[in-house]
Design a protein around this motif. Structure first.
Motif, PDB file in Angstrom:
ATOM      1  N   ILE A 173       0.862  -1.170   0.000  1.00  0.00           N
ATOM      2  CA  ILE A 173       0.000   0.000   0.000  1.00  0.00           C
ATOM      3  C   ILE A 173       0.910   1.235   0.000  1.00  0.00           C
ATOM      4  O   ILE A 173       1.794   1.344   0.849  1.00  0.00           O
ATOM      5  CB  ILE A 173      -0.930   0.009   1.226  1.00  0.00           C
ATOM      6  CG1 ILE A 173      -1.792  -1.249   1.231  1.00  0.00           C
ATOM      7  CG2 ILE A 173      -1.800   1.250   1.247  1.00  0.00           C
ATOM      8  CD1 ILE A 173      -2.613  -1.433   2.462  1.00  0.00           C
ATOM      9  N   PRO A 174       0.732   2.151  -0.944  1.00  0.00           N
ATOM     10  CA  PRO A 174       1.596   3.333  -0.994  1.00  0.00           C
ATOM     11  C   PRO A 174       1.482   4.193   0.270  1.00  0.00           C
ATOM     12  O   PRO A 174       0.414   4.285   0.876  1.00  0.00           O
ATOM     13  CB  PRO A 174       1.081   4.109  -2.208  1.00  0.00           C
ATOM     14  CG  PRO A 174       0.314   3.127  -3.000  1.00  0.00           C
ATOM     15  CD  PRO A 174      -0.202   2.102  -2.049  1.00  0.00           C
ATOM     16  N   TYR A 175       2.599   4.794   0.656  1.00  0.00           N
ATOM     17  CA  TYR A 175       2.707   5.694   1.804  1.00  0.00           C
ATOM     18  C   TYR A 175       2.518   4.989   3.145  1.00  0.00           C
ATOM     19  O   TYR A 175       2.288   5.642   4.151  1.00  0.00           O
ATOM     20  CB  TYR A 175       1.736   6.879   1.696  1.00  0.00           C
ATOM     21  CG  TYR A 175       1.861   7.618   0.401  1.00  0.00           C
ATOM     22  CD1 TYR A 175       2.997   8.342   0.094  1.00  0.00           C
ATOM     23  CD2 TYR A 175       0.845   7.556  -0.548  1.00  0.00           C
ATOM     24  CE1 TYR A 175       3.117   9.001  -1.107  1.00  0.00           C
ATOM     25  CE2 TYR A 175       0.969   8.218  -1.762  1.00  0.00           C
ATOM     26  CZ  TYR A 175       2.108   8.934  -2.027  1.00  0.00           C
ATOM     27  OH  TYR A 175       2.231   9.592  -3.221  1.00  0.00           O
ATOM     28  N   VAL A 176       2.593   3.684   3.163  1.00  0.00           N
ATOM     29  CA  VAL A 176       2.604   2.947   4.427  1.00  0.00           C
ATOM     30  C   VAL A 176       4.005   2.375   4.549  1.00  0.00           C
ATOM     31  O   VAL A 176       4.330   1.361   3.947  1.00  0.00           O
ATOM     32  CB  VAL A 176       1.543   1.828   4.449  1.00  0.00           C
ATOM     33  CG1 VAL A 176       1.591   1.067   5.760  1.00  0.00           C
ATOM     34  CG2 VAL A 176       0.164   2.401   4.235  1.00  0.00           C
ATOM     35  N   ASN A 177       4.846   3.055   5.338  1.00  0.00           N
ATOM     36  CA  ASN A 177       6.261   2.711   5.357  1.00  0.00           C
ATOM     37  C   ASN A 177       6.770   2.206   6.697  1.00  0.00           C
ATOM     38  O   ASN A 177       7.910   1.785   6.790  1.00  0.00           O
ATOM     39  CB  ASN A 177       7.103   3.934   4.962  1.00  0.00           C
ATOM     40  CG  ASN A 177       6.770   4.401   3.568  1.00  0.00           C
ATOM     41  OD1 ASN A 177       6.442   3.595   2.708  1.00  0.00           O
ATOM     42  ND2 ASN A 177       6.823   5.699   3.348  1.00  0.00           N
TER      43      ASN A 177
END
Length: 109
Positions: free
Chosen positions: A41-45
């Protein structure tokens, strides 16, 4: 589509539904487990953000000609610490269809 109807019934807020990318199956050196799919999932780091997604529903959308396929899955666990997840679907996804995107729903339907 059923999902678009669901999204219209819910007051659609920006950022409520997230898109996810399919990375592939869970695998080891010689085996792969086709019941688990790795997604990003983008921006879940980091782990704190990632733990909030555990247990959420995932929607697999596929459109071939005029046929529409929707498969439901659930985020089961984390895969590492960088925001990659393992998703389990009710029926396994064909390996030829792994290029399609997923939608992560904020709560169960």
């Amino acid at each position: 589509w059923e999902v678009k109807l669901i999204m219209k019934n819910i007051k659609f807020k920006k950022g409520l539904f997230k898109e996810a990318l399919i990375l592939g199956y869970k695998r080891s050196l010689r085996n792969q487990q086709m019941q688990f799919i790795r997604i990003k999932i983008p921006y879940v780091n980091d782990e704190k953000k990632a733990k909030s997604f555990l247990g959420k529903n995932v929607i697999y959308l596929k459109k071939i000609n005029n046929d529409k396929k929707i498969k439901w899955g659930k985020i089961v666990s984390l895969h590492g610490r960088s925001g990659t997840f393992l998703v389990k679907f009710k029926k396994n996804i064909n390996p030829n269809n792994l290029e399609y995107k997923l939608i992560v729903a904020p709560f169960p339907f």
